[in-house]
Design a protein around this motif. Structure first.
Motif, PDB file in Angstrom:
ATOM      1  N   GLU A 263      93.091  82.604  25.655  1.00  9.85           N
ATOM      2  CA  GLU A 263      94.101  82.094  24.723  1.00  9.85           C
ATOM      3  C   GLU A 263      93.776  80.657  24.298  1.00  9.85           C
ATOM      4  O   GLU A 263      93.828  80.314  23.110  1.00  9.85           O
ATOM      5  N   ASN A 315     102.042  78.673  19.149  1.00 10.40           N
ATOM      6  CA  ASN A 315     102.906  79.529  19.967  1.00 10.40           C
ATOM      7  C   ASN A 315     102.143  80.269  21.050  1.00 10.40           C
ATOM      8  O   ASN A 315     100.963  80.595  20.880  1.00 10.40           O
ATOM      9  N   ASP A 316     102.861  80.541  22.151  1.00  9.73           N
ATOM     10  CA  ASP A 316     102.246  81.312  23.237  1.00  9.73           C
ATOM     11  C   ASP A 316     101.987  82.736  22.778  1.00  9.73           C
ATOM     12  O   ASP A 316     102.797  83.306  22.044  1.00  9.73           O
ATOM     13  N   PHE A 317     100.883  83.305  23.230  1.00  8.86           N
ATOM     14  CA  PHE A 317     100.642  84.716  22.970  1.00  8.86           C
ATOM     15  C   PHE A 317     101.612  85.518  23.850  1.00  8.86           C
ATOM     16  O   PHE A 317     101.974  85.083  24.946  1.00  8.86           O
ATOM     17  N   GLN A 318     102.007  86.673  23.352  1.00  7.49           N
ATOM     18  CA  GLN A 318     102.892  87.541  24.127  1.00  7.49           C
ATOM     19  C   GLN A 318     102.062  88.291  25.170  1.00  7.49           C
ATOM     20  O   GLN A 318     101.053  88.897  24.825  1.00  7.49           O
ATOM     21  N   ARG A 319     102.481  88.249  26.419  1.00  6.05           N
ATOM     22  CA  ARG A 319     101.719  88.977  27.442  1.00  6.05           C
ATOM     23  C   ARG A 319     102.541  90.135  27.992  1.00  6.05           C
ATOM     24  O   ARG A 319     103.695  89.951  28.359  1.00  6.05           O
ATOM     25  N   LEU A 320     101.953  91.306  28.047  1.00  6.67           N
ATOM     26  CA  LEU A 320     102.639  92.439  28.668  1.00  6.67           C
ATOM     27  C   LEU A 320     101.605  93.462  29.144  1.00  6.67           C
ATOM     28  O   LEU A 320     100.432  93.385  28.775  1.00  6.67           O
ATOM     29  N   PHE A 364     106.284  92.187  17.968  1.00  9.50           N
ATOM     30  CA  PHE A 364     106.286  90.814  18.502  1.00  9.50           C
ATOM     31  C   PHE A 364     106.024  89.763  17.435  1.00  9.50           C
ATOM     32  O   PHE A 364     106.370  88.613  17.595  1.00  9.50           O
ATOM     33  N   LYS A 366     103.335  88.248  16.734  1.00  8.81           N
ATOM     34  CA  LYS A 366     102.435  87.208  17.256  1.00  8.81           C
ATOM     35  C   LYS A 366     101.301  87.886  18.029  1.00  8.81           C
ATOM     36  O   LYS A 366     101.405  89.068  18.350  1.00  8.81           O
ATOM     37  N   VAL A 368      99.078  89.310  20.952  1.00 10.60           N
ATOM     38  CA  VAL A 368      99.545  89.950  22.181  1.00 10.60           C
ATOM     39  C   VAL A 368      98.364  90.093  23.145  1.00 10.60           C
ATOM     40  O   VAL A 368      97.253  90.425  22.722  1.00 10.60           O
TER      41      VAL A 368
END
Ligand code: 4AD
Ligand code: MG
Length: 480
Positions: A263, A315-320, A364, A366, A368
């Protein structure tokens, strides 16, 4: 000395007037037998070279055509024309290379990207491709700067290899044996590769990862940046048969460390291009807005290219996890209304680009980072999680592109790795050297691969990957 010239970028960035310079470049257009728009590739902007009436004879004037290469010497003066502060009042114009205006395919007008792809050897000389390839350069430079600042060692892994790093069988064979049935044979009729150039079967690399891992077991932090080749028959706007990949590999990293680095890396190189190529990005952003005007309102992007890049770096990346992503996809209206070509009905299926793009663009909005995929859809070298079903994989998905990074924590436990290779029919004899790294001082480690062209696509907003590499290779095409 021949090349005592000033680059147009440098000339135009100054305020200074009333000094003599020489410029060299290619004529973009010539108006009224006086005004030459000259471009030397250093910038998007042309320099207006004014050859006052009477300065040049008819013979020379006729040779100042679109595409011709010229050398002009003169005085830098304030420009009265709109769109530029400075211009060059020529005292001398020399033709370095003629260009037959009747035959030169690039005219001072808008050409389609499809047409330009057919003349890829000339498309560098357009505004769009000038911008794209200056940005590509900046991104490549930023890659080295990012890793150099962090003490990573740049490793060149082989292009001709004897192994299939991804175990996916998508390789181009490298051989000097004849194709016409005269190749030396073994007793059983199969081809005797001992007689081949390298004395064994070889192919073009699909990834430098396995060799990169060996270097990480000595330097701890390394990266590669080189061409990779995939003989996959994918005719999409995101696949090439020859593409460039950046593959960092780090000892003492787990999956989370890996995601953090990826990231930070992506944000860093985008920021670098934003700082160093503002005019080219501005140009491409406007170009994209024009292109989007052809689309119906509801299909147009909410953000323009520059806003999109700013959003991504801020912005933060979405983590899942993969499992969480499947739950979202299974329950989404798009799936229920059967709008996906491939419906998501159960855990374990591979995600198609339509699903990746749904998550990133619709859900999202954004980038991911998806982690912990089912082991059955990932490569043999990924670290097996304790649940027995998943591996410590990570893919980063970007808006408009889909997968831009693929990576994982690696399986450093020899027995587990060998078992997995057996299950997946990966020949252990061929990779014995790789297994040595698990025999002698193995350590937890991780890495990833960033597809460089997909990154360039993301930053430039170009919709087709064939337009971000100078000479694209894809099924049924290897022109130039
Ligand atoms: O996901 P991939 O196949 O991963 C690897 O090769 C690992 N060995 C990387 C690693 O862990 N060191 O490919 C990595 C990236 C993809 O995410 C994508 O961006 C790009 O390479 N890529 C391609 N780009 C253009 N054309 C193709 N045919 C591509 N295949 C993969
Ligand atoms: Mg992948």
């Amino acid at each position: 000395m021949f090349n005592q010239r000033i680059k147009i970028k440098e000339l135009l960035s100054g305020e200074k007037t009333d000094y003599t310079v020489t410029v060299m470049g290619w004529v973009r257009s010539f108006r009224n037998n006086q005004f030459i728009a000259l471009n030397d590739g250093s910038t998007q902007h042309n320099l207006q070279v004014v050859a006052e009436l009477g300065l040049l004879n008819d013979e020379t004037l006729k040779r100042i055509t679109t595409g011709a290469c010229i050398k002009a010497t003169g005085n830098v003066v304030a420009s009265l024309g709109k769109g530029q502060k400075l211009e060059l009042k020529a005292t001398e114009v020399t033709i370095l290379g003629d260009s037959d205006a009747e035959k030169f395919p690039l005219q001072p007008k808008k050409h389609s990207l499809e047409f330009l792809r057919e003349i890829a050897h000339l498309r560098f000389r357009t505004n769009t491709f000038g911008a794209v390839f200056r940005i590509r350069h900046s991104l490549a430079f930023a890659v080295h700067q990012f890793f150099n600042e962090r003490g990573f060692v740049y490793i060149n892994t082989p292009i001709i290899t004897g192994s299939d790093a991804e175990g996916a069988g998508e390789m181009f064979r490298v051989t000097t044996l004849p194709l016409d049935g005269k190749a030396p044979k073994n007793k059983d009729g199969s081809i005797n590769f001992k007689e081949d150039f390298f004395g064994r079967e070889t192919n073009l690399t699909v990834s430098g990862q396995l060799e990169g891992e060996m270097a990480a077991m000595a330097f701890a932090d390394i990266y590669t940046f080189g061409p990779t080749f995939r003989a996959e028959n994918s005719n999409t706007t995101r696949h090439l048969a020859e593409f460039w990949m950046i593959e960092p590999e780090m000892a003492f990293y787990d999956l989370e460390d890996n995601a953090n680095l990826a990231e930070a890396f992506i944000k860093y190189i985008i920021r670098y291009a934003m700082e160093h190529n503002p005019e080219d990005l501005q140009f491409l952003s406007q170009r994209l807005e024009e292109e989007e005007k052809q689309k119906p309102q509801n299909e147009r992007s909410e953000l323009n290219l520059l806003q999109k890049l700013e959003f991504v770096v801020d912005n933060d990346f979405q983590r899942l996890t993969y499992t969480e992503a499947i739950d979202i996809l299974k329950d989404c209206n798009h799936n229920k209304k059967k709008k996906f070509q491939y419906l998501i009905d159960k855990w374990g299926v591979d995600l198609q680009s339509e699903h990746e793009r749904y998550l990133v663009e619709k859900h999202f909005k954004k980038p991911v980072i998806l982690t912990n995929y089912p082991k059955d859809i990932k490569a043999f070298y990924m670290r097996q999680n304790d649940d027995g079903n998943t591996v410590a994989a990570m893919d980063i998905l970007a808006p408009g592109i889909g997968e831009i990074v693929g990576g994982s924590q690696r399986e450093e436990r020899l027995d587990k790795l060998m078992n997995r290779m057996k299950e997946m029919n990966i020949p252990a004899e061929e990779l014995d050297w790789y297994l040595d790294s698990r025999r002698f001082g193995a350590c937890p480690h991780a890495g990833f691969g960033l597809g460089f062209e997909r990154m360039v696509q993301f930053v430039t907003g170009m919709t087709n990957i064939r337009d971000v590499i100078p000479f694209p290779r894809y099924p049924k095409s290897a022109a130039f």
